[in-house]
Design a protein around this motif. Sequence first.
Motif, PDB file in Angstrom:
ATOM      1  N   SER A  72       0.847  -1.196   0.000  1.00  0.00           N
ATOM      2  CA  SER A  72       0.000   0.000   0.000  1.00  0.00           C
ATOM      3  C   SER A  72       0.881   1.244   0.000  1.00  0.00           C
ATOM      4  CB  SER A  72      -0.905  -0.008   1.230  1.00  0.00           C
ATOM      5  OG  SER A  72      -1.595  -1.248   1.329  1.00  0.00           O
ATOM      6  N   ILE A  73       0.614   2.168  -0.909  1.00  0.00           N
ATOM      7  CA  ILE A  73       1.478   3.327  -1.110  1.00  0.00           C
ATOM      8  C   ILE A  73       0.764   4.632  -0.735  1.00  0.00           C
ATOM      9  CG2 ILE A  73       2.816   4.626  -2.818  1.00  0.00           C
ATOM     10  CD1 ILE A  73       3.196   2.079  -4.395  1.00  0.00           C
ATOM     11  N   ASN A  74       1.442   5.439   0.066  1.00  0.00           N
ATOM     12  CA  ASN A  74       1.028   6.806   0.403  1.00  0.00           C
ATOM     13  C   ASN A  74      -0.342   6.865   1.073  1.00  0.00           C
ATOM     14  OD1 ASN A  74       3.492   7.706  -0.571  1.00  0.00           O
ATOM     15  ND2 ASN A  74       2.716   8.042  -2.638  1.00  0.00           N
ATOM     16  N   ASP A  75      -1.417   7.206   0.342  1.00  0.00           N
ATOM     17  CA  ASP A  75      -2.737   7.334   0.963  1.00  0.00           C
ATOM     18  C   ASP A  75      -3.468   6.004   1.058  1.00  0.00           C
ATOM     19  OD1 ASP A  75      -3.157   7.180  -1.827  1.00  0.00           O
ATOM     20  OD2 ASP A  75      -5.055   8.249  -1.672  1.00  0.00           O
ATOM     21  N   GLU A  76      -2.833   4.928   0.581  1.00  0.00           N
ATOM     22  CA  GLU A  76      -3.431   3.599   0.722  1.00  0.00           C
ATOM     23  C   GLU A  76      -3.100   3.087   2.122  1.00  0.00           C
ATOM     24  OE1 GLU A  76      -2.887   2.507  -4.022  1.00  0.00           O
ATOM     25  OE2 GLU A  76      -1.603   1.548  -2.522  1.00  0.00           O
ATOM     26  N   VAL A 118      11.616  11.353   1.522  1.00  0.00           N
ATOM     27  CA  VAL A 118      10.248  11.460   2.029  1.00  0.00           C
ATOM     28  C   VAL A 118      10.098  12.781   2.782  1.00  0.00           C
ATOM     29  CG1 VAL A 118       8.555  10.431   3.588  1.00  0.00           C
ATOM     30  CG2 VAL A 118      10.012   8.960   2.176  1.00  0.00           C
ATOM     31  N   PRO A 119       9.015  13.532   2.551  1.00  0.00           N
ATOM     32  CA  PRO A 119       8.796  14.786   3.290  1.00  0.00           C
ATOM     33  C   PRO A 119       8.832  14.583   4.799  1.00  0.00           C
ATOM     34  CG  PRO A 119       7.238  14.583   1.477  1.00  0.00           C
ATOM     35  CD  PRO A 119       7.963  13.271   1.559  1.00  0.00           C
ATOM     36  N   GLU A 120       9.337  15.576   5.502  1.00  0.00           N
ATOM     37  CA  GLU A 120       9.536  15.465   6.949  1.00  0.00           C
ATOM     38  C   GLU A 120       8.252  15.119   7.687  1.00  0.00           C
ATOM     39  OE1 GLU A 120      11.507  15.786  10.756  1.00  0.00           O
ATOM     40  OE2 GLU A 120      12.068  15.231   8.707  1.00  0.00           O
ATOM     41  N   GLN A 121       7.152  15.753   7.348  1.00  0.00           N
ATOM     42  CA  GLN A 121       5.907  15.491   8.055  1.00  0.00           C
ATOM     43  C   GLN A 121       5.441  14.049   7.853  1.00  0.00           C
ATOM     44  OE1 GLN A 121       6.058  18.077  10.280  1.00  0.00           O
ATOM     45  NE2 GLN A 121       3.844  17.850  10.237  1.00  0.00           N
ATOM     46  N   THR A 122       5.691  13.508   6.677  1.00  0.00           N
ATOM     47  CA  THR A 122       5.324  12.116   6.407  1.00  0.00           C
ATOM     48  C   THR A 122       6.249  11.165   7.151  1.00  0.00           C
ATOM     49  OG1 THR A 122       4.568  12.805   4.214  1.00  0.00           O
ATOM     50  CG2 THR A 122       4.841  10.449   4.586  1.00  0.00           C
ATOM     51  N   ARG A 123       7.524  11.501   7.193  1.00  0.00           N
ATOM     52  CA  ARG A 123       8.472  10.682   7.953  1.00  0.00           C
ATOM     53  C   ARG A 123       8.068  10.628   9.424  1.00  0.00           C
ATOM     54  NH1 ARG A 123      12.485  11.340  11.268  1.00  0.00           N
ATOM     55  NH2 ARG A 123      12.424  13.618  11.115  1.00  0.00           N
ATOM     56  N   GLY A 228      -7.295  11.656   1.044  1.00  0.00           N
ATOM     57  CA  GLY A 228      -6.068  11.548   0.271  1.00  0.00           C
ATOM     58  C   GLY A 228      -4.799  11.798   1.051  1.00  0.00           C
ATOM     59  N   ALA A 229      -4.895  11.950   2.367  1.00  0.00           N
ATOM     60  CA  ALA A 229      -3.707  12.164   3.193  1.00  0.00           C
ATOM     61  C   ALA A 229      -2.940  10.852   3.357  1.00  0.00           C
ATOM     62  CB  ALA A 229      -4.115  12.703   4.562  1.00  0.00           C
ATOM     63  N   PRO A 230      -1.628  10.922   3.567  1.00  0.00           N
ATOM     64  CA  PRO A 230      -0.848   9.690   3.744  1.00  0.00           C
ATOM     65  C   PRO A 230      -1.225   8.961   5.028  1.00  0.00           C
ATOM     66  CG  PRO A 230       0.519  11.618   4.152  1.00  0.00           C
ATOM     67  CD  PRO A 230      -0.768  12.120   3.585  1.00  0.00           C
ATOM     68  N   ALA A 231      -0.981   7.649   5.018  1.00  0.00           N
ATOM     69  CA  ALA A 231      -1.255   6.813   6.180  1.00  0.00           C
ATOM     70  C   ALA A 231      -0.101   5.847   6.383  1.00  0.00           C
ATOM     71  CB  ALA A 231      -2.557   6.041   6.002  1.00  0.00           C
ATOM     72  N   ALA A 232       0.122   5.469   7.631  1.00  0.00           N
ATOM     73  CA  ALA A 232       1.181   4.529   7.970  1.00  0.00           C
ATOM     74  C   ALA A 232       0.612   3.392   8.803  1.00  0.00           C
ATOM     75  CB  ALA A 232       2.306   5.241   8.722  1.00  0.00           C
TER      76      ALA A 232
END
Length: 256
Positions: A72-76, A118-123, A228-232
């Motif tokens: 799963s990538i980014n917003d998945e 990877v953008p800091e906020q996503t990291r 559409g926001a990223p998820a981890a």
Amino acid sequence: MIEILSDYELDKMREAGKVVAKILVKLGEEIKPGMSTQDLDDIAMAIIKEAGGSAPCIGYGNPPFPAAICTSINDEVVHGIPSKKRIIRDGDIVTCDVVAELNGYNADAARTYLVGNVPEQTRLLVERTKQSFFEGYKKIEIGNRIGDVSSAVQAYAESFGYGVIRDLTGHGIGKSMHQDPDVPNFGKAGRGPRIQKGMAFCLEPMIAMGTHRVAIEDDGWTIVTYDGAPAAHYENTIIITENGPEMTTIEEVLNG
């Protein structure tokens, strides 16, 4: 009904866990821009076959899931289907959710990998999702309740303003990969089943940078964030021994 495993069965869970841990380490070493998500699935399947195990995700559900792992990538959030056409790019975050069965027992774990710049906020989202798991893990002890674990995950993640996914939860595991009890990443302390020796379950925070709401793609499997926001995602299989909890899928088990 919650399955209670014997010491012999807990050893079998450890063996299955090592297979999953080996896959996670290898995926972390190999993942890079330009790979397809099918390449990741191929790596995982090769390790499962080498161990003499099987991939219970293949054919699971309706429609039948067609692959060994979820990518799963980014917003998945979860349940992305591996594909030769899905190419990983610099700056992506890629979640690999891996289940392996060995000698009749299952292990399940997930990691979100940082690919390139990877953008800091996503990291930070990825790091904090992992830490939310360990905040919950601190509450896992014989006599506590599942809600004690769930509430700790939620409190930590929401302290950063993140959305805690509610439509998906952790789960019991053993002779099958999904069984009782449900292990939510949200809830109130003091509620839910009591934790006891012989239990095995997966704690798996799924945390979004935006809303907790999700949607399902047309493939019938891929779950994406509604905005559409990223998820981890971070997950381990945990067994409850007489000495307390033990993670069977953490990378360190390969050093023992």
